[in-house]
Design a protein around this motif. Sequence first.
Motif, PDB file in Angstrom:
ATOM      1  N   CYS A   1      35.200  31.571  34.757  1.00  0.00           N
ATOM      2  CA  CYS A   1      35.423  30.147  34.988  1.00  0.00           C
ATOM      3  C   CYS A   1      36.486  29.541  34.090  1.00  0.00           C
ATOM      4  CB  CYS A   1      34.116  29.371  34.807  1.00  0.00           C
ATOM      5  SG  CYS A   1      32.944  29.562  36.163  1.00  0.00           S
ATOM      6  N   ARG A   2      36.611  30.038  32.880  1.00  0.00           N
ATOM      7  CA  ARG A   2      37.518  29.379  31.940  1.00  0.00           C
ATOM      8  C   ARG A   2      38.986  29.623  32.276  1.00  0.00           C
ATOM      9  NH1 ARG A   2      36.239  31.872  26.153  1.00  0.00           N
ATOM     10  NH2 ARG A   2      37.595  30.118  25.589  1.00  0.00           N
TER      11      ARG A   2
ATOM     12  N   THR B   1      33.279  37.043  42.536  1.00  0.00           N
ATOM     13  CA  THR B   1      34.274  36.444  43.426  1.00  0.00           C
ATOM     14  C   THR B   1      34.203  34.919  43.448  1.00  0.00           C
ATOM     15  OG1 THR B   1      32.744  36.806  45.267  1.00  0.00           O
ATOM     16  CG2 THR B   1      34.502  38.434  44.941  1.00  0.00           C
ATOM     17  N   ALA B   2      33.072  34.353  43.076  1.00  0.00           N
ATOM     18  CA  ALA B   2      32.967  32.890  43.029  1.00  0.00           C
ATOM     19  C   ALA B   2      31.777  32.489  42.170  1.00  0.00           C
ATOM     20  CB  ALA B   2      32.817  32.298  44.425  1.00  0.00           C
TER      21      ALA B   2
ATOM     22  N   GLN C   1      28.590  34.702  43.120  1.00  0.00           N
ATOM     23  CA  GLN C   1      28.843  35.530  44.296  1.00  0.00           C
ATOM     24  C   GLN C   1      29.601  36.786  43.878  1.00  0.00           C
ATOM     25  OE1 GLN C   1      32.084  34.697  47.017  1.00  0.00           O
ATOM     26  NE2 GLN C   1      30.697  34.777  48.768  1.00  0.00           N
ATOM     27  N   ARG C   2      29.142  37.922  44.342  1.00  0.00           N
ATOM     28  CA  ARG C   2      29.817  39.186  44.056  1.00  0.00           C
ATOM     29  C   ARG C   2      30.095  39.923  45.361  1.00  0.00           C
ATOM     30  NH1 ARG C   2      29.733  40.281  38.648  1.00  0.00           N
ATOM     31  NH2 ARG C   2      28.281  39.011  37.419  1.00  0.00           N
ATOM     32  N   ASN C   3      31.179  40.694  45.355  1.00  0.00           N
ATOM     33  CA  ASN C   3      31.495  41.482  46.542  1.00  0.00           C
ATOM     34  C   ASN C   3      30.736  42.811  46.510  1.00  0.00           C
ATOM     35  OD1 ASN C   3      32.877  43.117  44.715  1.00  0.00           O
ATOM     36  ND2 ASN C   3      34.900  42.322  45.269  1.00  0.00           N
ATOM     37  N   GLU C   4      31.025  43.670  47.453  1.00  0.00           N
ATOM     38  CA  GLU C   4      30.288  44.932  47.567  1.00  0.00           C
ATOM     39  C   GLU C   4      30.541  45.859  46.380  1.00  0.00           C
ATOM     40  OE1 GLU C   4      33.611  47.053  50.500  1.00  0.00           O
ATOM     41  OE2 GLU C   4      31.605  46.540  51.258  1.00  0.00           O
ATOM     42  N   ASN C   5      31.611  45.594  45.623  1.00  0.00           N
ATOM     43  CA  ASN C   5      31.888  46.378  44.419  1.00  0.00           C
ATOM     44  C   ASN C   5      31.314  45.735  43.165  1.00  0.00           C
ATOM     45  OD1 ASN C   5      33.457  48.294  45.888  1.00  0.00           O
ATOM     46  ND2 ASN C   5      35.201  46.882  45.836  1.00  0.00           N
ATOM     47  N   GLU C   6      30.484  44.696  43.356  1.00  0.00           N
ATOM     48  CA  GLU C   6      29.845  43.961  42.263  1.00  0.00           C
ATOM     49  C   GLU C   6      30.842  43.206  41.394  1.00  0.00           C
ATOM     50  OE1 GLU C   6      26.528  43.353  41.487  1.00  0.00           O
ATOM     51  OE2 GLU C   6      26.418  44.063  43.557  1.00  0.00           O
TER      52      GLU C   6
ATOM     53  N   ILE D   1      33.150  24.624  42.952  1.00  0.00           N
ATOM     54  CA  ILE D   1      33.306  26.056  43.200  1.00  0.00           C
ATOM     55  C   ILE D   1      34.530  26.568  42.458  1.00  0.00           C
ATOM     56  CG2 ILE D   1      33.598  27.869  44.934  1.00  0.00           C
ATOM     57  CD1 ILE D   1      32.482  25.888  46.995  1.00  0.00           C
ATOM     58  N   CYS D   2      34.321  27.597  41.667  1.00  0.00           N
ATOM     59  CA  CYS D   2      35.422  28.333  41.040  1.00  0.00           C
ATOM     60  C   CYS D   2      35.508  29.674  41.755  1.00  0.00           C
ATOM     61  CB  CYS D   2      35.160  28.523  39.550  1.00  0.00           C
ATOM     62  SG  CYS D   2      36.417  29.522  38.704  1.00  0.00           S
ATOM     63  N   SER D   3      36.599  29.911  42.452  1.00  0.00           N
ATOM     64  CA  SER D   3      36.710  31.107  43.282  1.00  0.00           C
ATOM     65  C   SER D   3      37.841  32.003  42.815  1.00  0.00           C
ATOM     66  CB  SER D   3      36.934  30.715  44.748  1.00  0.00           C
ATOM     67  OG  SER D   3      38.052  29.856  44.880  1.00  0.00           O
TER      68      SER D   3
END
Length: 263
Positions: free
Chosen positions: A20-21, A56-57, A48-53, A68-70
């Motif tokens: 986030c920073r 992502t957000a 939120q994490r993708n399939e590779n952990e 939201i920080c994406s």
Amino acid sequence: MIRKMESMIEVSKSGIVPFCRRNALGVKALGPVLAYGTNFPIVQTFAQRNENEELTAVIVRFQDNVVICSAESMEEDLVLEIREFLDYVGYASILADPSLFGTEPTGLIMTWDSEADCRLKRAVPEPAFIVNKELREIYDLLALSNPGYFMPDYSAWYNDINFRIWHQSAGSILIRDQGKPVASAMALTSMQAEIFIGAVAADPSERGKHFASEALYRLVEQYPNHKYFLFCLPDMQAFYEHLGMRVCGAFSELNEQGQPSFR
């Protein structure tokens, strides 16, 4: 997958803070998390994490308002997951990168990389300033300088800001000239190396006397050796650039129907 963070230990170990920073939306999102932690029902933090952990957000929902920080690049299925998740949990407003929802920017993100970048004009003679007090006067200035937009309930606003100040995750400056409140500025998120600035206001009848710049000067003085972020509307870009800030991004504000909210 989107998962709720149940403890501050989880937050600190999850990589959320360094994620986030990196930018203003992330620093803003962390404000209530750093003040309240994860045990207050008015604040929920989701990762939120993708399939590779890979993270992502980060989604922070505070008093029904979502920030939201994406990641810079998001797969469409991850974006769709965020949209469906927000529809499920509900919200009053959303702040996010315009690219996340394909909307036009509501405003700009401005930054000073350090206090050395500041070209703040000083009020002459220097007016009195007050640190972390007289929040009612700051609230009234915000309402006066943002008619029709800044309308939160005073008690809720006061309780939140006072709580953040008490826990040293926020700070405020009030400028008075001859006893009259004329300008304000606040650090709504205070981190070790980053500050998110908000509540910049000036009495419309006192503009042109550098009181808002004086408030920013006094605020920056309280937080030396930081990177400073703030949001502004396009018609204020020239003002902040004149003070030495530069554009480093944009934000979109969506209303409770998920539509762009233009002020």
